[in-house]
Each structure stands twice: as C-alpha cells, then as structure tokens.
Write a protein that holds these residues in place. Structure first.
Motif, PDB file in Angstrom:
ATOM      1  N   ARG A  59      21.764-111.203  82.088  1.00 18.69           N
ATOM      2  CA  ARG A  59      20.687-109.946  81.555  1.00 18.69           C
ATOM      3  C   ARG A  59      19.334-110.482  81.258  1.00 18.69           C
ATOM      4  NH1 ARG A  59      24.806-105.436  78.807  1.00 18.69           N
ATOM      5  NH2 ARG A  59      25.969-105.207  80.953  1.00 18.69           N
ATOM      6  N   LYS A  60      19.530-111.540  80.696  1.00 13.36           N
ATOM      7  CA  LYS A  60      18.225-111.974  79.719  1.00 13.36           C
ATOM      8  C   LYS A  60      17.661-113.362  80.621  1.00 13.36           C
ATOM      9  CE  LYS A  60      19.937-110.917  75.328  1.00 13.36           C
ATOM     10  NZ  LYS A  60      20.472-111.319  73.698  1.00 13.36           N
ATOM     11  N   ILE A  61      16.391-113.457  80.792  1.00 17.40           N
ATOM     12  CA  ILE A  61      15.501-114.192  81.526  1.00 17.40           C
ATOM     13  C   ILE A  61      15.929-115.793  80.802  1.00 17.40           C
ATOM     14  CG2 ILE A  61      13.509-114.332  80.355  1.00 17.40           C
ATOM     15  CD1 ILE A  61      14.205-114.789  84.119  1.00 17.40           C
ATOM     16  N   LYS A  62      16.114-115.900  79.464  1.00 16.56           N
ATOM     17  CA  LYS A  62      16.266-117.189  79.003  1.00 16.56           C
ATOM     18  C   LYS A  62      17.508-117.663  79.269  1.00 16.56           C
ATOM     19  CE  LYS A  62      18.308-115.730  74.572  1.00 16.56           C
ATOM     20  NZ  LYS A  62      17.885-115.500  73.058  1.00 16.56           N
ATOM     21  N   ASP A  63      18.699-116.838  79.429  1.00 22.02           N
ATOM     22  CA  ASP A  63      19.950-117.307  79.976  1.00 22.02           C
ATOM     23  C   ASP A  63      19.692-117.974  81.645  1.00 22.02           C
ATOM     24  OD1 ASP A  63      21.032-116.778  77.639  1.00 22.02           O
ATOM     25  OD2 ASP A  63      21.685-114.802  78.155  1.00 22.02           O
ATOM     26  N   PHE A  64      19.016-117.309  82.292  1.00 21.98           N
ATOM     27  CA  PHE A  64      19.002-117.504  83.767  1.00 21.98           C
ATOM     28  C   PHE A  64      18.232-118.846  83.713  1.00 21.98           C
ATOM     29  CE2 PHE A  64      16.179-117.568  87.595  1.00 21.98           C
ATOM     30  CZ  PHE A  64      17.043-117.562  88.353  1.00 21.98           C
ATOM     31  N   ILE A  65      17.070-119.180  82.814  1.00 19.23           N
ATOM     32  CA  ILE A  65      16.563-120.302  82.738  1.00 19.23           C
ATOM     33  C   ILE A  65      17.459-121.637  82.390  1.00 19.23           C
ATOM     34  CG2 ILE A  65      14.782-121.670  81.535  1.00 19.23           C
ATOM     35  CD1 ILE A  65      13.080-119.266  81.260  1.00 19.23           C
ATOM     36  N   ARG A  66      18.157-121.159  81.498  1.00 25.08           N
ATOM     37  CA  ARG A  66      19.364-122.155  81.214  1.00 25.08           C
ATOM     38  C   ARG A  66      20.290-122.535  82.343  1.00 25.08           C
ATOM     39  NH1 ARG A  66      24.134-122.956  77.925  1.00 25.08           N
ATOM     40  NH2 ARG A  66      23.935-124.912  76.634  1.00 25.08           N
ATOM     41  N   ILE A  67      20.348-121.809  83.046  1.00 25.13           N
ATOM     42  CA  ILE A  67      21.327-121.888  84.479  1.00 25.13           C
ATOM     43  C   ILE A  67      20.422-122.770  85.282  1.00 25.13           C
ATOM     44  CG2 ILE A  67      22.434-120.674  86.417  1.00 25.13           C
ATOM     45  CD1 ILE A  67      23.147-118.266  84.741  1.00 25.13           C
ATOM     46  N   MET A  68      19.181-122.255  85.631  1.00 26.77           N
ATOM     47  CA  MET A  68      18.255-123.342  86.336  1.00 26.77           C
ATOM     48  C   MET A  68      18.342-124.624  85.978  1.00 26.77           C
ATOM     49  SD  MET A  68      17.290-121.528  88.946  1.00 26.77           S
ATOM     50  CE  MET A  68      18.940-120.581  88.816  1.00 26.77           C
ATOM     51  N   GLU A  69      18.429-124.595  84.700  1.00 27.29           N
ATOM     52  CA  GLU A  69      18.378-126.100  84.201  1.00 27.29           C
ATOM     53  C   GLU A  69      19.641-126.816  84.484  1.00 27.29           C
ATOM     54  OE1 GLU A  69      17.368-125.752  79.962  1.00 27.29           O
ATOM     55  OE2 GLU A  69      15.631-125.377  80.356  1.00 27.29           O
ATOM     56  N   LEU A  70      20.745-126.103  84.392  1.00 27.79           N
ATOM     57  CA  LEU A  70      21.809-126.751  84.726  1.00 27.79           C
ATOM     58  C   LEU A  70      21.966-127.271  86.307  1.00 27.79           C
ATOM     59  CD1 LEU A  70      25.074-127.761  84.437  1.00 27.79           C
ATOM     60  CD2 LEU A  70      25.483-125.149  84.989  1.00 27.79           C
ATOM     61  N   ALA A  71      21.441-126.535  87.406  1.00 25.63           N
ATOM     62  CA  ALA A  71      21.229-126.539  88.551  1.00 25.63           C
ATOM     63  C   ALA A  71      20.593-127.875  88.892  1.00 25.63           C
ATOM     64  CB  ALA A  71      20.714-125.484  89.548  1.00 25.63           C
ATOM     65  N   ASN A  72      19.309-127.972  87.940  1.00 24.18           N
ATOM     66  CA  ASN A  72      18.537-129.091  88.212  1.00 24.18           C
ATOM     67  C   ASN A  72      19.062-130.175  87.954  1.00 24.18           C
ATOM     68  OD1 ASN A  72      15.539-129.978  88.680  1.00 24.18           O
ATOM     69  ND2 ASN A  72      15.579-130.430  86.443  1.00 24.18           N
ATOM     70  N   TYR A  73      19.944-130.353  86.716  1.00 22.81           N
ATOM     71  CA  TYR A  73      20.834-131.693  86.270  1.00 22.81           C
ATOM     72  C   TYR A  73      21.737-131.894  87.583  1.00 22.81           C
ATOM     73  CZ  TYR A  73      19.719-131.858  81.306  1.00 22.81           C
ATOM     74  OH  TYR A  73      19.055-132.084  80.121  1.00 22.81           O
ATOM     75  N   LEU A  74      22.225-130.922  88.420  1.00 30.04           N
ATOM     76  CA  LEU A  74      23.159-131.189  89.359  1.00 30.04           C
ATOM     77  C   LEU A  74      22.393-131.573  90.671  1.00 30.04           C
ATOM     78  CD1 LEU A  74      25.608-128.143  88.709  1.00 30.04           C
ATOM     79  CD2 LEU A  74      26.162-130.882  88.422  1.00 30.04           C
TER      80      LEU A  74
END
Length: 237
Positions: A59-74
């Motif tokens: 629901r929160k954009i900050k949580d979505f950004i964290r998911i994008m960071e995880l995808a970036n790590y992968l």
C-alpha cells in the motif's frame, strides 16, 4: 517461447528446480521476512537464479521501493505484480528509477490501468481465469506485443494448480496457436506443491512440442476462429 516454473522459496529448495527457468513467487516470503536486510534476502534467493519474481502489492510507496531494491539486487529487469489500487504513476516512476518493467498480473476480471508515457509495462495473464480459448484469444490478440508471461495450470472440481496434462484445458492447442502467431513470451507452469515433481518432465515435453509446432499449419477451424475474433476486434463483425 520459453517455459518457466513458478516456485515458492518457502516450500521448494533451489536444488529441486536446478536447470529449470524459475519465476519465483516471493509474495509470502517477503511478508514473512520484511524485517531482514535486503542483501541477506537476495543471497537466499539468488540460488534459484530467477528470471522474474512475483511480488506483493504494498500500500505504501516506500515498501514498493524496497521491493524494487530487492529485484535490483537479484539483477532482474521485470517484476510481476498485481496492479495497485490508487496512484499507478508512483509505482511506475519508482520502477523506472531501477530500470525495472512492471508486469501487471491480469485475470479475466482485471482492468488494465492506463500507463502514461514514457513508462513501459508488460502483462502477465492468468490463462484459466478466462474460462475458454476464445475469450483468452480475444484478450491476447490485441495485446500480444506486451504479454510477457502466461500463467498455466489446469483445473479440477473448481480448483486450480493441476498439471497441464491433467485437466480440461487444452494447452497444447493454445501453445500451437501462440507459436504460429510468433509470440515470444514465456509460459509459466504454476502447480500445487504436490505436483511440482512434475515440473521437469512437463517442461521437457512442452519444449519438444513447441519446437515441433513451429512449422505446423493451424487447422481450418482455428483459422476461422482467429479471423472471426480479428474482425470483431476491428469492428467488422
């Protein structure tokens, strides 16, 4: 056309799908491990060598950004996610900062949210939700250039997750049509836990079928159906 297998890292070990192309379903994994560091999570997940990951819609954009960071790590360029409720632009802007394309997970009842330029999206289609080949093709034909993944499983007694060769949906016909249309996306086998042992054999069988279907001429009935759909889409019916 590639063939991927959907894997939940909470229930399937990397060695069980070694050599297969994996679409990693990290929805439950992320919810249960949200407090841990991203590098730590990435180290656990990278052993699967995922082609893509399916993530929860926060629901929160900050949580979505964290998911994008995880995808970036992968080192991923595409992430599967259900369209968010609310401001889609925020999600698209955040994904673009990481050079990640969002693949909206679409079923029969889902409306595709408008995407403002210059953003790019792709689509992930839940095939059984369309409840019939014609309705599936009516959606796929006008969107074929942006459909990246098609989730495939069979249904028994109203429940999904059964292997492709064990149910009423004729996936071989679907794949023959998509091959003839030149679709370059990936079919994602999405089975129940008790059937993941079928993945390896089914992937090999499907790859052999897809290769043999490349030069196959579609039957007249299928051609008439495709022509009828195209005429209706163009308003000529």
């Amino acid at each position: 056309m590639n063939v991927l297998v959907e894997v939940n890292p909470l229930r399937v070990k990397p060695e069980e799908v070694s050599g297969l192309q994996v679409a990693l379903n990290v929805v439950d994994y992320i919810k249960g491990n949200w407090g841990r560091s991203l590098p730590e999570l990435a180290i656990e997940l990278e052993d699967y060598e995922p082609v893509t990951i399916k993530v929860p819609t926060p629901r929160k954009i900050k949580d979505f950004i964290r998911i994008m960071e995880l995808a970036n790590y992968l080192n991923l360029s595409e992430v599967i996610i259900r369209p968010p409720r609310g401001n889609v632009d925020e999600f698209l802007d955040a994904a673009a900062e990481y050079n990640i394309v969002l693949s909206w997970f679409i079923n029969f009842k889902t409306s595709i949210p408008p995407v403002p330029p210059p953003h790019r999206i792709s689509l992930t289609v839940d095939a059984p939700s369309f409840k019939g080949l014609r309705r599936l093709l009516e959606f796929l034909l006008p969107n074929l250039n942006i459909v990246r993944f098609i989730y495939a499983y069979n249904i028994k007694n109203g429940e999904g997750g059964y292997p492709l060769m064990n149910g009423p949906i004729d996936y071989l016909k679907i794949m023959r049509i998509l091959t003839a249309l030149g679709w370059g996306g990936a079919t994602v086998l999405s089975y129940r836990d008790e059937f993941t042992v079928n993945y390896r054999n089914d992937v090999n069988a499907l790859k052999a079928f897809i290769e043999s279907a490349g030069s196959t001429v579609l039957d007249k009935g299928t051609m008439r159906m495709l022509n009828s759909i195209m005429k209706r889409l163009m308003g000529n019916s």
